[in-house]
Design a protein around this motif. Structure first.
Motif, PDB file in Angstrom:
ATOM      1  N   GLU A 148       8.217  88.482  78.566  1.00  0.00           N
ATOM      2  CA  GLU A 148       9.331  88.733  77.647  1.00  0.00           C
ATOM      3  C   GLU A 148       9.243  90.155  77.109  1.00  0.00           C
ATOM      4  O   GLU A 148       8.146  90.693  76.942  1.00  0.00           O
ATOM      5  CB  GLU A 148       9.280  87.727  76.495  1.00  0.00           C
ATOM      6  N   PRO A 149      10.372  90.805  76.832  1.00  0.00           N
ATOM      7  CA  PRO A 149      11.727  90.295  77.066  1.00  0.00           C
ATOM      8  C   PRO A 149      12.064  90.377  78.547  1.00  0.00           C
ATOM      9  O   PRO A 149      11.764  91.384  79.192  1.00  0.00           O
ATOM     10  CB  PRO A 149      12.604  91.252  76.254  1.00  0.00           C
ATOM     11  N   TYR A 150      12.599  89.319  79.082  1.00  0.00           N
ATOM     12  CA  TYR A 150      12.874  89.291  80.505  1.00  0.00           C
ATOM     13  C   TYR A 150      13.955  90.308  80.877  1.00  0.00           C
ATOM     14  O   TYR A 150      14.718  90.769  80.036  1.00  0.00           O
ATOM     15  CB  TYR A 150      13.286  87.881  80.930  1.00  0.00           C
ATOM     16  N   VAL A 155      15.229  84.593  83.587  1.00  0.00           N
ATOM     17  CA  VAL A 155      14.005  83.901  83.187  1.00  0.00           C
ATOM     18  C   VAL A 155      13.396  83.211  84.403  1.00  0.00           C
ATOM     19  O   VAL A 155      14.029  82.336  85.001  1.00  0.00           O
ATOM     20  CB  VAL A 155      14.296  82.859  82.088  1.00  0.00           C
TER      21      VAL A 155
END
Length: 200
Positions: free
Chosen positions: A73-75, A51
């Motif tokens: 996202e999604p990371y 993140v």
């Protein structure tokens, strides 16, 4: 200096008995960058997801790493980061350290990248890396162990002692093992192909 640069210097040091493969080292360097970015607050880990956080450290290569972070996202998963960022990363570190005068032509020793031989110059950076190594810095030892370099006075496997570092080092171990499995499979396939052409 950064953990990645320290690791590169240790891997290049001609006193090491183990020659590290470029691919293995590239994966470990990507892991070292991630650990440094986390230490600087530029990333955090949510499970195994990277993140993005605050500003990157004032190091050019770490700045490049931070600029490559997936910011939606999604990371990205740690393992995916290692493979993506690690592509040719050892060569990038060699070029950067040579440009900074941290590597010099060697009269003896070996090169990770072919016939032209280089080794760490006698600089404060080399002494800092050697100092971390001699003091058995747990993160540096754990990353080095992941690529097959043993050292220091630590018995058994080096433990980074930090959740982020532990997660990243485990991912580096897995990626290096996966790369070795690919190498072995290619060797077997190439041998089988050669046998077909050779005939009975």
């Amino acid at each position: 200096m950064t953990t990645a640069k320290d690791l590169f210097i240790i891997a290049m040091d001609t006193r090491q008995d183990h020659e590290v493969g470029q691919g293995d080292l590239s994966l470990a360097l990507a892991g070292a960058e991630l650990i440094d970015l986390a230490g600087a607050g530029a990333v955090t880990l949510d499970g195994d997801r990277v993140v993005p956080g605050g500003a990157a450290p004032d190091d050019r290569l770490l700045g490049d790493a931070a600029a490559q972070l997936t910011r939606r996202e999604p990371y990205e998963r740690v393992e995916d980061w290692l493979w993506r960022r690690g592509r040719d990363l050892a060569a990038a570190y060699q070029a950067a350290l040579e440009a900074d005068g941290e590597l010099t032509g060697a009269r003896r020793g070996r090169s990770l990248f072919g016939a032209r031989r280089v080794e760490p110059a006698d600089t404060p950076a080399r002494r800092r890396a050697a100092g971390r190594w001699a003091e058995a810095d747990p993160v540096l030892l754990a990353l080095a162990a992941a690529v097959g370099i043993a050292g220091g006075d630590v018995a058994g496997e080096a433990e980074p002692g930090d959740d982020v570092a532990t997660t990243v080092v485990a991912a580096v171990h897995d990626a290096v093992m996966e790369l070795e499995a690919v190498r072995q499979r290619r060797t077997i396939e190439n041998a089988a192909f050669a046998n077909v052409w050779r005939g009975p």
